[in-house]
Design an enzyme around this catalytic site. Structure first.
Site, PDB file in Angstrom:
ATOM      1  N   THR A  82      37.764  32.152  43.264  1.00  0.00           N
ATOM      2  CA  THR A  82      38.036  32.033  41.852  1.00  0.00           C
ATOM      3  C   THR A  82      38.888  30.862  41.342  1.00  0.00           C
ATOM      4  O   THR A  82      39.494  30.272  42.173  1.00  0.00           O
ATOM      5  CB  THR A  82      39.054  33.315  41.486  1.00  0.00           C
ATOM      6  OG1 THR A  82      39.650  33.094  40.287  1.00  0.00           O
ATOM      7  CG2 THR A  82      40.282  33.550  42.572  1.00  0.00           C
ATOM      8  N   ASP A  83      39.003  30.573  40.069  1.00  0.00           N
ATOM      9  CA  ASP A  83      39.693  29.269  39.447  1.00  0.00           C
ATOM     10  C   ASP A  83      41.391  29.744  39.648  1.00  0.00           C
ATOM     11  O   ASP A  83      42.114  28.832  39.524  1.00  0.00           O
ATOM     12  CB  ASP A  83      39.056  28.903  38.169  1.00  0.00           C
ATOM     13  CG  ASP A  83      39.510  30.014  37.189  1.00  0.00           C
ATOM     14  OD1 ASP A  83      39.969  31.129  37.307  1.00  0.00           O
ATOM     15  OD2 ASP A  83      39.241  29.799  35.840  1.00  0.00           O
ATOM     16  N   GLU A  84      41.490  30.880  39.832  1.00  0.00           N
ATOM     17  CA  GLU A  84      43.077  31.218  39.806  1.00  0.00           C
ATOM     18  C   GLU A  84      43.661  30.777  41.067  1.00  0.00           C
ATOM     19  O   GLU A  84      45.012  30.492  41.237  1.00  0.00           O
ATOM     20  CB  GLU A  84      43.178  32.682  39.935  1.00  0.00           C
ATOM     21  CG  GLU A  84      42.780  33.448  38.738  1.00  0.00           C
ATOM     22  CD  GLU A  84      43.157  34.710  38.150  1.00  0.00           C
ATOM     23  OE1 GLU A  84      44.219  35.093  38.861  1.00  0.00           O
ATOM     24  OE2 GLU A  84      42.814  35.427  37.388  1.00  0.00           O
ATOM     25  N   TYR A 114      47.332  38.431  43.788  1.00  0.00           N
ATOM     26  CA  TYR A 114      45.947  38.448  43.770  1.00  0.00           C
ATOM     27  C   TYR A 114      45.375  37.206  44.259  1.00  0.00           C
ATOM     28  O   TYR A 114      44.560  36.815  45.368  1.00  0.00           O
ATOM     29  CB  TYR A 114      45.461  38.934  42.722  1.00  0.00           C
ATOM     30  CG  TYR A 114      43.913  38.516  42.210  1.00  0.00           C
ATOM     31  CD1 TYR A 114      42.688  38.963  43.018  1.00  0.00           C
ATOM     32  CD2 TYR A 114      43.478  37.058  41.401  1.00  0.00           C
ATOM     33  CE1 TYR A 114      41.630  38.587  42.854  1.00  0.00           C
ATOM     34  CE2 TYR A 114      42.171  36.840  41.221  1.00  0.00           C
ATOM     35  CZ  TYR A 114      41.231  37.235  42.133  1.00  0.00           C
ATOM     36  OH  TYR A 114      39.956  36.963  41.921  1.00  0.00           O
ATOM     37  N   LYS A 122      43.482  35.451  47.625  1.00  0.00           N
ATOM     38  CA  LYS A 122      42.279  34.666  47.358  1.00  0.00           C
ATOM     39  C   LYS A 122      42.355  33.444  47.886  1.00  0.00           C
ATOM     40  O   LYS A 122      41.499  32.694  48.828  1.00  0.00           O
ATOM     41  CB  LYS A 122      41.587  34.595  45.962  1.00  0.00           C
ATOM     42  CG  LYS A 122      41.271  35.854  45.325  1.00  0.00           C
ATOM     43  CD  LYS A 122      40.180  36.407  45.928  1.00  0.00           C
ATOM     44  CE  LYS A 122      38.764  35.900  45.659  1.00  0.00           C
ATOM     45  NZ  LYS A 122      37.488  36.558  46.362  1.00  0.00           N
TER      46      LYS A 122
HETATM   47  P1  NAD Z   1      35.143  44.181  41.309  1.00  0.00           P
HETATM   48  O1  NAD Z   1      36.558  44.777  41.437  1.00  0.00           O
HETATM   49  O2  NAD Z   1      34.316  44.750  40.200  1.00  0.00           O
HETATM   50  O3  NAD Z   1      34.341  44.684  42.700  1.00  0.00           O
HETATM   51  C1  NAD Z   1      34.645  44.610  43.872  1.00  0.00           C
HETATM   52  C2  NAD Z   1      33.756  45.417  44.564  1.00  0.00           C
HETATM   53  O4  NAD Z   1      34.250  44.980  46.245  1.00  0.00           O
HETATM   54  C3  NAD Z   1      33.890  46.893  44.728  1.00  0.00           C
HETATM   55  O5  NAD Z   1      32.350  47.245  44.567  1.00  0.00           O
HETATM   56  C4  NAD Z   1      34.443  47.376  45.608  1.00  0.00           C
HETATM   57  O6  NAD Z   1      34.011  48.780  46.072  1.00  0.00           O
HETATM   58  C5  NAD Z   1      34.279  46.202  46.742  1.00  0.00           C
HETATM   59  N1  NAD Z   1      35.377  46.345  47.860  1.00  0.00           N
HETATM   60  C6  NAD Z   1      36.459  46.453  47.629  1.00  0.00           C
HETATM   61  N2  NAD Z   1      37.330  46.362  48.758  1.00  0.00           N
HETATM   62  C7  NAD Z   1      36.259  46.243  49.843  1.00  0.00           C
HETATM   63  C8  NAD Z   1      36.059  46.293  51.222  1.00  0.00           C
HETATM   64  N3  NAD Z   1      37.439  46.139  51.878  1.00  0.00           N
HETATM   65  N4  NAD Z   1      35.129  46.474  51.914  1.00  0.00           N
HETATM   66  C9  NAD Z   1      33.808  46.583  51.030  1.00  0.00           C
HETATM   67  N5  NAD Z   1      33.690  46.482  49.668  1.00  0.00           N
HETATM   68  C10 NAD Z   1      35.196  46.511  49.247  1.00  0.00           C
HETATM   69  O7  NAD Z   1      35.143  42.694  41.223  1.00  0.00           O
HETATM   70  P2  NAD Z   1      34.348  41.758  40.672  1.00  0.00           P
HETATM   71  O8  NAD Z   1      34.851  41.027  39.150  1.00  0.00           O
HETATM   72  O9  NAD Z   1      32.975  41.945  40.530  1.00  0.00           O
HETATM   73  O10 NAD Z   1      34.774  40.520  41.624  1.00  0.00           O
HETATM   74  C11 NAD Z   1      33.737  40.065  42.847  1.00  0.00           C
HETATM   75  C12 NAD Z   1      34.403  38.811  43.517  1.00  0.00           C
HETATM   76  O11 NAD Z   1      34.387  37.562  42.530  1.00  0.00           O
HETATM   77  C13 NAD Z   1      35.669  38.902  43.963  1.00  0.00           C
HETATM   78  O12 NAD Z   1      36.081  38.173  45.147  1.00  0.00           O
HETATM   79  C14 NAD Z   1      36.631  38.249  42.890  1.00  0.00           C
HETATM   80  O13 NAD Z   1      37.772  37.740  43.497  1.00  0.00           O
HETATM   81  C15 NAD Z   1      35.610  37.006  42.471  1.00  0.00           C
HETATM   82  N6  NAD Z   1      35.854  36.430  41.075  1.00  0.00           N
HETATM   83  C16 NAD Z   1      36.031  37.438  40.064  1.00  0.00           C
HETATM   84  C17 NAD Z   1      36.000  36.849  38.844  1.00  0.00           C
HETATM   85  C18 NAD Z   1      36.108  37.733  37.357  1.00  0.00           C
HETATM   86  O14 NAD Z   1      36.007  37.414  36.524  1.00  0.00           O
HETATM   87  N7  NAD Z   1      35.623  39.238  37.548  1.00  0.00           N
HETATM   88  C19 NAD Z   1      35.942  35.417  38.583  1.00  0.00           C
HETATM   89  C20 NAD Z   1      35.963  34.914  39.688  1.00  0.00           C
HETATM   90  C21 NAD Z   1      35.817  35.115  40.821  1.00  0.00           C
HETATM   91  O1  DAU Z   2      39.799  33.583  36.348  1.00  0.00           O
HETATM   92  C1  DAU Z   2      38.960  34.342  36.887  1.00  0.00           C
HETATM   93  C2  DAU Z   2      39.824  35.634  37.196  1.00  0.00           C
HETATM   94  O2  DAU Z   2      39.737  36.276  35.997  1.00  0.00           O
HETATM   95  C3  DAU Z   2      39.373  36.512  38.334  1.00  0.00           C
HETATM   96  O3  DAU Z   2      39.568  35.917  39.785  1.00  0.00           O
HETATM   97  C4  DAU Z   2      39.811  38.165  38.445  1.00  0.00           C
HETATM   98  O4  DAU Z   2      39.267  38.720  39.634  1.00  0.00           O
HETATM   99  C5  DAU Z   2      39.469  38.379  37.143  1.00  0.00           C
HETATM  100  O5  DAU Z   2      40.141  39.620  37.046  1.00  0.00           O
HETATM  101  C6  DAU Z   2      39.957  37.549  36.020  1.00  0.00           C
HETATM  102  O6  DAU Z   2      41.443  37.589  35.968  1.00  0.00           O
HETATM  103  P1  DAU Z   2      42.236  37.638  34.662  1.00  0.00           P
HETATM  104  O7  DAU Z   2      43.740  38.127  34.960  1.00  0.00           O
HETATM  105  O8  DAU Z   2      42.453  36.282  33.934  1.00  0.00           O
HETATM  106  O9  DAU Z   2      41.531  38.585  33.905  1.00  0.00           O
HETATM  107  P2  DAU Z   2      41.985  40.202  32.897  1.00  0.00           P
HETATM  108  O10 DAU Z   2      40.861  40.555  32.260  1.00  0.00           O
HETATM  109  O11 DAU Z   2      42.991  40.976  33.646  1.00  0.00           O
HETATM  110  O12 DAU Z   2      42.801  39.288  31.833  1.00  0.00           O
HETATM  111  C7  DAU Z   2      42.357  38.428  30.943  1.00  0.00           C
HETATM  112  C8  DAU Z   2      43.492  37.849  30.043  1.00  0.00           C
HETATM  113  O13 DAU Z   2      43.854  38.954  29.014  1.00  0.00           O
HETATM  114  C9  DAU Z   2      44.958  37.378  31.040  1.00  0.00           C
HETATM  115  O14 DAU Z   2      45.590  36.447  30.401  1.00  0.00           O
HETATM  116  C10 DAU Z   2      45.582  38.811  30.683  1.00  0.00           C
HETATM  117  C11 DAU Z   2      45.271  39.334  29.277  1.00  0.00           C
HETATM  118  N1  DAU Z   2      45.383  40.756  29.092  1.00  0.00           N
HETATM  119  C12 DAU Z   2      44.592  41.509  29.845  1.00  0.00           C
HETATM  120  C13 DAU Z   2      44.580  42.786  29.874  1.00  0.00           C
HETATM  121  C14 DAU Z   2      43.812  43.727  30.904  1.00  0.00           C
HETATM  122  C15 DAU Z   2      45.782  41.211  28.025  1.00  0.00           C
HETATM  123  O15 DAU Z   2      46.565  40.645  26.959  1.00  0.00           O
HETATM  124  N2  DAU Z   2      45.729  42.696  27.861  1.00  0.00           N
HETATM  125  C16 DAU Z   2      45.132  43.437  28.629  1.00  0.00           C
HETATM  126  O16 DAU Z   2      45.156  44.604  28.584  1.00  0.00           O
END
Ligand code: NAD
Ligand code: DAU
Length: 338
Positions: free
Chosen positions: A126-128, A151, A155
């Site tokens: 992730t970019d985080e 988190y 990562k």
């Molecule tokens: P998500 O929470 O929707 O899905 C995570 C999945 O992993 C679920 O199906 C869960 O059951 C499974 N899981 C959790 N722990 C496990 C374990 N110990 N063993 C096997 N399976 C397990 O997450 P997502 O948003 O789909 O993110 C997927 C990946 O992409 C993550 O690594 C996250 O850090 C990365 N990522 C997410 C975003 C985003 O915006 N959502 C952006 C950049 C990177």
């Molecule tokens: O940047 C990549 C990341 O994006 C991934 O690595 C993470 O897995 C993914 O969850 C996401 O993280 P964020 O914390 O940026 O996403 P979230 O949707 O939780 O929040 C987006 C922005 O909105 C953040 O600045 C917090 C804000 N927010 C979020 C929620 C849930 C609110 O203001 N209100 C809310 O209820």
């Protein structure tokens, strides 16, 4: 590539990735290993349940014997690790599961893949990991790592393990780092699906702090195409950033969602800020464009409208999730905020 193992394939991005790969490569088979945590949902792949090329194993990436068993019984060409605890707010409430899955799980997978001599491993990051930007600038692959939440610290630790395995053992790994994804099947604790669902039900939209924090949004399909390109064309040991060129303040995005949904701004509720809330993320994806020939295809507005339409026509999907464990999380999270 004939066979890949995907971990976390029942989550948001993993399920979209599996769908894209099955559609793109008729000869490919996929083993989906998922623990089915609160975020994992077999329903996310219900439309593919009869595809003989897709098999499912319920299990934890922290369990070495299980991974060994899968890798010994299948001719796996590549492992793509999506499995993670993914929600920043949950990591602030309890970092334990994040340390376990995101760090220990990655280490177990790396060791198992190394022992089985898997020729390709892709770590979905992730970019985080880069921390937070001010008003100017972009994250490149060379930006120093400076995670701010439990988190992102976990990562980053996983990314550093991958880096160390490449350096120490010549392990054939690639790391991808992406900005905020949106699209179908995202768990409704994340901003976009949460706000669509709340607005549809005329419930308030909890905007953290001033709402001036900026995120760069990318459609999940563009991210998945980037992972596919990195898997096929990426160089071992390299890192590739993906972003959507769609920076928005949270409040700007919230108002846009309300406009597209035909709902009033009075639903906006400013709530207590997320502790340590990163101010701005923005990605420079020129390396992925140059080296992988990747480019995002969605315009944000078009992708957002399509996403809204998906959630509106799949409202039972969200309602089923909301009737489960989600409710107690929502109360813990917002009980003190609202
Ligand atoms: P998500 O929470 O929707 O899905 C995570 C999945 O992993 C679920 O199906 C869960 O059951 C499974 N899981 C959790 N722990 C496990 C374990 N110990 N063993 C096997 N399976 C397990 O997450 P997502 O948003 O789909 O993110 C997927 C990946 O992409 C993550 O690594 C996250 O850090 C990365 N990522 C997410 C975003 C985003 O915006 N959502 C952006 C950049 C990177
Ligand atoms: O940047 C990549 C990341 O994006 C991934 O690595 C993470 O897995 C993914 O969850 C996401 O993280 P964020 O914390 O940026 O996403 P979230 O949707 O939780 O929040 C987006 C922005 O909105 C953040 O600045 C917090 C804000 N927010 C979020 C929620 C849930 C609110 O203001 N209100 C809310 O209820």
């Amino acid at each position: 590539m004939k066979c890949i193992m995907v971990t976390g394939g029942c989550g948001f991005i993993g399920s979209n990735f599996i769908r894209l790969m099955l559609d793109s490569y008729p000869e490919l088979s996929i083993i989906n290993l998922d623990k089915l945590t609160y975020a994992g949902n077999l329903e996310n792949l219900a439309d593919r349940k009869d595809d003989p090329r897709l098999s499912f194993r319920k299990g934890d990436i922290c369990k070495r014997e299980l991974i060994d068993d899968i890798l010994q019984h299948a001719d796996v060409d590549a492992v793509v690790n999506f499995a993670a605890e993914s929600h920043v707010d949950r990591s602030i409430l309890d970092s334990g599961p994040f340390v376990q899955t995101n760090i220990v799980g990655t280490q177990v997978l790396l060791d198992a893949c190394r022992a089985a001599k898997i020729p390709r491993y892709l770590q979905v990051s992730t970019d985080e990991v880069y921390g937070s930007l001010g008003a100017e600038g972009f994250f490149t692959e060379d930006t120093p790592l400076a995670p701010n939440s439990p988190y992102s610290a976990c990562k980053t630790s996983a990314d550093l393990l991958v880096r160390a395995y490449v350096h120490t053992y010549g392990f054939p790994a690639i790391t991808t780092r992406c900005s905020n994804n949106y699209g179908p099947y995202q768990f409704p604790e994340k901003l976009i699906p949460l706000f669509i669902s709340n607005a549809t039900n005329d419930q308030s939209l909890p905007v953290y702090g001033t709402g001036e924090n900026v995120r760069d949004w990318i459609h999940v399909e563009d991210h998945c195409r980037g992972i596919d390109a990195a898997l096929r064309k990426g160089e071992e040991g390299e890192i590739y950033n993906f972003g959507g060129n769609a920076e928005m303040t949270n409040i700007g995005l919230t108002k846009l969602l309300l406009e597209l949904l035909g709902k009033p701004d009075t639903l906006i509720k400013y709530v207590k800020d997320r502790p340590g809330h990163d101010m701005r993320y923005a990605i420079d994806a020129s390396k992925a464009k140059e080296k992988l020939g990747w480019t995002p295809t969605y315009s944000f507005r078009e992708g957002l409208q399509e996403t809204i339409d998906w959630y509106l026509s799949n409202s039972e999907w969200i309602e089923r999730i909301k009737s489960g464990e989600y409710l107690s999380y929502y109360e813990t999270q917002y009980g003190s905020r609202l």
